[in-house]
Design an enzyme around this catalytic site. Structure first.
Site, PDB file in Angstrom:
ATOM      1  N   GLU A  92      35.636 -50.012 -48.315  1.00  0.00           N
ATOM      2  CA  GLU A  92      34.456 -49.366 -47.747  1.00  0.00           C
ATOM      3  C   GLU A  92      33.274 -50.350 -47.756  1.00  0.00           C
ATOM      4  OE1 GLU A  92      33.092 -47.424 -45.931  1.00  0.00           O
ATOM      5  OE2 GLU A  92      32.447 -45.540 -46.836  1.00  0.00           O
ATOM      6  N   ASP A  93      32.303 -50.114 -46.886  1.00  0.00           N
ATOM      7  CA  ASP A  93      31.121 -50.989 -46.879  1.00  0.00           C
ATOM      8  C   ASP A  93      30.126 -50.604 -47.978  1.00  0.00           C
ATOM      9  OD1 ASP A  93      30.418 -48.587 -45.624  1.00  0.00           O
ATOM     10  OD2 ASP A  93      29.687 -49.509 -43.782  1.00  0.00           O
ATOM     11  N   PHE A 136      17.598 -49.273 -46.298  1.00  0.00           N
ATOM     12  CA  PHE A 136      18.598 -49.226 -45.237  1.00  0.00           C
ATOM     13  C   PHE A 136      19.044 -50.638 -44.875  1.00  0.00           C
ATOM     14  CE2 PHE A 136      20.616 -48.404 -41.187  1.00  0.00           C
ATOM     15  CZ  PHE A 136      21.373 -47.289 -41.520  1.00  0.00           C
ATOM     16  N   ASP A 179      27.212 -44.511 -50.906  1.00  0.00           N
ATOM     17  CA  ASP A 179      25.816 -44.080 -50.954  1.00  0.00           C
ATOM     18  C   ASP A 179      25.754 -42.760 -51.742  1.00  0.00           C
ATOM     19  OD1 ASP A 179      23.080 -44.076 -50.169  1.00  0.00           O
ATOM     20  OD2 ASP A 179      23.523 -42.889 -48.403  1.00  0.00           O
ATOM     21  N   ARG A 236      25.738 -55.255 -36.347  1.00  0.00           N
ATOM     22  CA  ARG A 236      26.991 -55.411 -37.092  1.00  0.00           C
ATOM     23  C   ARG A 236      27.452 -56.867 -37.154  1.00  0.00           C
ATOM     24  NH1 ARG A 236      29.223 -50.292 -38.036  1.00  0.00           N
ATOM     25  NH2 ARG A 236      29.046 -48.773 -36.362  1.00  0.00           N
TER      26      ARG A 236
HETATM   27  P1  5GP Z   1      28.133 -41.553 -48.349  1.00  0.00           P
HETATM   28  O1  5GP Z   1      29.145 -40.512 -48.022  1.00  0.00           O
HETATM   29  O2  5GP Z   1      28.471 -42.333 -49.604  1.00  0.00           O
HETATM   30  O3  5GP Z   1      26.748 -40.981 -48.425  1.00  0.00           O
HETATM   31  O4  5GP Z   1      28.062 -42.476 -47.091  1.00  0.00           O
HETATM   32  C1  5GP Z   1      28.525 -43.750 -47.017  1.00  0.00           C
HETATM   33  C2  5GP Z   1      28.366 -44.251 -45.603  1.00  0.00           C
HETATM   34  O5  5GP Z   1      27.011 -44.132 -45.184  1.00  0.00           O
HETATM   35  C3  5GP Z   1      28.681 -45.731 -45.497  1.00  0.00           C
HETATM   36  O6  5GP Z   1      30.027 -45.951 -45.185  1.00  0.00           O
HETATM   37  C4  5GP Z   1      27.784 -46.176 -44.361  1.00  0.00           C
HETATM   38  O7  5GP Z   1      28.429 -45.945 -43.133  1.00  0.00           O
HETATM   39  C5  5GP Z   1      26.598 -45.250 -44.447  1.00  0.00           C
HETATM   40  N1  5GP Z   1      25.469 -45.903 -45.133  1.00  0.00           N
HETATM   41  C6  5GP Z   1      24.975 -45.649 -46.360  1.00  0.00           C
HETATM   42  N2  5GP Z   1      23.955 -46.456 -46.657  1.00  0.00           N
HETATM   43  C7  5GP Z   1      23.798 -47.263 -45.586  1.00  0.00           C
HETATM   44  C8  5GP Z   1      22.902 -48.346 -45.286  1.00  0.00           C
HETATM   45  O8  5GP Z   1      22.022 -48.760 -46.067  1.00  0.00           O
HETATM   46  N3  5GP Z   1      23.072 -48.942 -44.068  1.00  0.00           N
HETATM   47  C9  5GP Z   1      24.007 -48.546 -43.178  1.00  0.00           C
HETATM   48  N4  5GP Z   1      24.088 -49.205 -42.038  1.00  0.00           N
HETATM   49  N5  5GP Z   1      24.869 -47.542 -43.428  1.00  0.00           N
HETATM   50  C10 5GP Z   1      24.766 -46.907 -44.623  1.00  0.00           C
END
Ligand code: 5GP
Length: 176
Positions: A94-95, A147, A98, A160
């Site tokens: 995963e990237d 962000f 959050d 990207r």
């Molecule tokens: P979660 O379910 O943990 O809230 O969401 C994770 C997803 O939210 C990540 O895979 C990503 O796609 C998006 N996300 C969370 N923080 C960021 C951020 O700082 N930048 C970007 N581009 N996407 C984020």
């Protein structure tokens, strides 16, 4: 861009370390690496080359934030795996973790599919934003509550292809 968070060289060092950790933990075994599209695509392609084991690759896409910057909290599978993970050592790539909602959902989902093991590897983690507890087995680096874009991460599908990760100026997403 407001500032650079991770330079290309720093990303490279993190990816090498994560690849070494996975290689050490799964000695003598095979791993099934699952890329979470689209954000993890660049990280995934570098990471799998840093894992010195037999690796199978697969891809999944979950519903994301859409074109904005705030989580809806709803998780949906938009694209599912090509093969069964039953009996396999799954590593979800995963990237960013959050709120943790997406990965919490997915790890549970993989356990129901009877994977042999399910581990999570995330390049970035924002612990201050967690809504549910998620264990990141292989964590690149903790990120601030800002962000981030670049190296696979987008804002409205842009940025990207940047080779580094930066903090997006709040004015850019505050307009929406
Ligand atoms: P979660 O379910 O943990 O809230 O969401 C994770 C997803 O939210 C990540 O895979 C990503 O796609 C998006 N996300 C969370 N923080 C960021 C951020 O700082 N930048 C970007 N581009 N996407 C984020």
């Amino acid at each position: 861009m407001q500032e650079i968070f991770l330079e290309e060289i720093a990303i490279h060092d993190i990816v090498t370390r994560l690849g070494d950790e996975i290689t050490r933990d799964f000695q003598g075994e095979e791993v099934y690496a699952v890329c979470i599209l689209k954000g993890a695509a660049l990280f995934f392609s570098d990471l799998v080359r840093a894992i010195k084991l037999p690796v199978q690759l697969d891809f999944m896409q979950l519903s994301s934030y859409g074109s904005g910057s705030a989580s809806s909290g709803q998780v949906k599978i938009l694209l599912d795996l090509a093969s069964s993970v039953e009996g396999k050592n799954v590593i979800i790539v995963e990237d960013i973790v959050d709120t943790g909602l997406s990965m919490h959902y997915l790890m549970e989902n993989f356990r129901h599919r009877r994977a042999k093991s399910v581990r999570l590897c995330s390049l970035l983690s924002k612990p201050s934003r967690r809504k549910v507890d998620v264990r990141v087995d292989y964590c690149g680096i903790e990120a601030p509550d800002a962000f981030l874009v670049g190296y696979g991460l987008d804002y409205a599908q842009k940025y990207r292809n940047l080779p580094y990760i930066g903090v997006l100026k709040p004015e850019i997403y505050a307009k929406n």
